[in-house]
Design an enzyme around this catalytic site. Structure first.
Site, PDB file in Angstrom:
ATOM      1  N   SER A  59       0.806  -1.224   0.000  1.00 24.62           N
ATOM      2  CA  SER A  59       0.000   0.000   0.000  1.00 24.62           C
ATOM      3  C   SER A  59       0.838   1.273   0.000  1.00 24.62           C
ATOM      4  CB  SER A  59      -0.943   0.011   1.206  1.00 24.62           C
ATOM      5  OG  SER A  59      -0.238   0.199   2.417  1.00 24.62           O
ATOM      6  N   LYS A 120       0.477   4.532   6.863  1.00 21.25           N
ATOM      7  CA  LYS A 120      -0.071   5.431   5.848  1.00 21.25           C
ATOM      8  C   LYS A 120       0.595   6.799   5.974  1.00 21.25           C
ATOM      9  CE  LYS A 120      -3.089   2.249   4.767  1.00 21.25           C
ATOM     10  NZ  LYS A 120      -2.936   1.444   3.526  1.00 21.25           N
TER      11      LYS A 120
END
Length: 298
Positions: A59, A120
């Site tokens: 990701s 993230k």
């Protein structure tokens, strides 16, 4: 008589040695106490200063690869219930010695009600309005600056994502798998460089149309941060509902567990029982790579 004297001398020599032998025995309580202090010291450092982190998914491509090992520091944003190892403290609101992350920081966070760690990038802060239109991030009504499309090529090795998928799988990255003159497979990813209003600059993967290319507008609540993965079309982040294994919007400030600082080392998944592979599995050129975004003057 001399024999008796010799015997008495022998008794004098052997007599005191028995208590000495007993005193020289292992003090198991002291050993256990020392071990407990060592465990507490390690847990304290792990909980309050820094901890290692393993990248399990793609990701955060292109900057982070599956198999990268990172150092995550706990203190930059202060301390909350999620800071200690295993999230053992009862829930409490806010943070002690708290400071908001900066836009562009890479952070470790857990969704409310979960102990699973996500990695993230911070895109939105409290009060920001976030929108995504056709893959372009719009922050407070202005499109985030994007550079020209270019390509990043990396070798395809043996690591696998946490879901068991193949690195650079054709169904996930159409047309990205290429073979070079050396006969080895590579992953050629289309990349766009983003620059946030505070000058934080980083690369994002742009794969084309995806369900997350349109989002919002959404206002980040007070005491929350909005997080996105750099692999924009393959990231379950604040744009994705919890049912889709995403973060379900901005997450509370106290759910941020720390800031990613640098890559300590990286492995390609090729290790076997052969001890020689324990050394050849290390990827070159990744150790010591800083994870702080490049800052440019706006």
């Amino acid at each position: 008589m001399s024999k008796d004297v010799a015997l008495n001398a022998g008794e004098e020599q052997t007599g005191p040695t028995e208590p000495a032998a007993r005193r020289a025995g292992t003090d198991w309580w002291a050993e256990l106490r020392g071990l407990l202090w060592l465990i507490l010291a390690v847990l304290g450092f792990h909980s309050l200063i820094a901890k290692p982190f393993y990248i399990p998914s793609e990701s955060m491509l292109p900057g982070l690869l599956v198999g990268d090992r990172l150092v995550v520091t706990k203190y930059p944003y202060g301390y909350s219930y999620i800071t200690p190892t295993f999230h053992i403290l009862p829930f409490m609101k806010g943070r002690l010695f708290g400071r908001m992350p900066e836009r562009g920081d890479i952070v470790i966070a857990s969704p409310p009600g979960s102990e699973e760690d996500y990695i993230k990038r911070v895109i939105g802060l409290p009060g920001d309005t976030i929108e995504v239109r056709d893959g372009v991030v719009i922050l407070n009504g202005k499109a985030v600056q994007r550079g020209p499309l270019h390509y990043v090529t990396t070798p395809i090795d043996q690591v696998r994502t946490v879901e068991g998928g193949e690195t650079c799988a054709p169904d996930q990255y159409p047309g990205a798998r290429v073979t070079r003159r050396d006969g080895k497979p590579y992953c050629r990813l289309p990349v766009i460089t983003e620059t946030l209003p505070n000058g934080a600059q980083y690369d994002t993967v742009e794969l084309g149309d995806s369900s997350a290319d349109f989002f919002g507008p959404y206002q980040v609540p007070a005491g929350h941060v909005f997080l996105m993965g750099d692999n924009r079309d393959r990231s379950a982040d604040s744009r994705v509902p919890v049912a889709g294994r995403g973060l379900g919007g901005a997450i509370p400030w106290e759910n941020v567990g720390g800031r990613a600082e640098l890559i300590t080392f990286s492995v390609d998944g090729s290790a076997t029982w052969n001890p020689l592979t324990w050394f050849t599995q290390f990827r070159s050129g990744r150790a010591g790579t800083s994870l702080h975004p490049k800052r440019v003057t706006r």
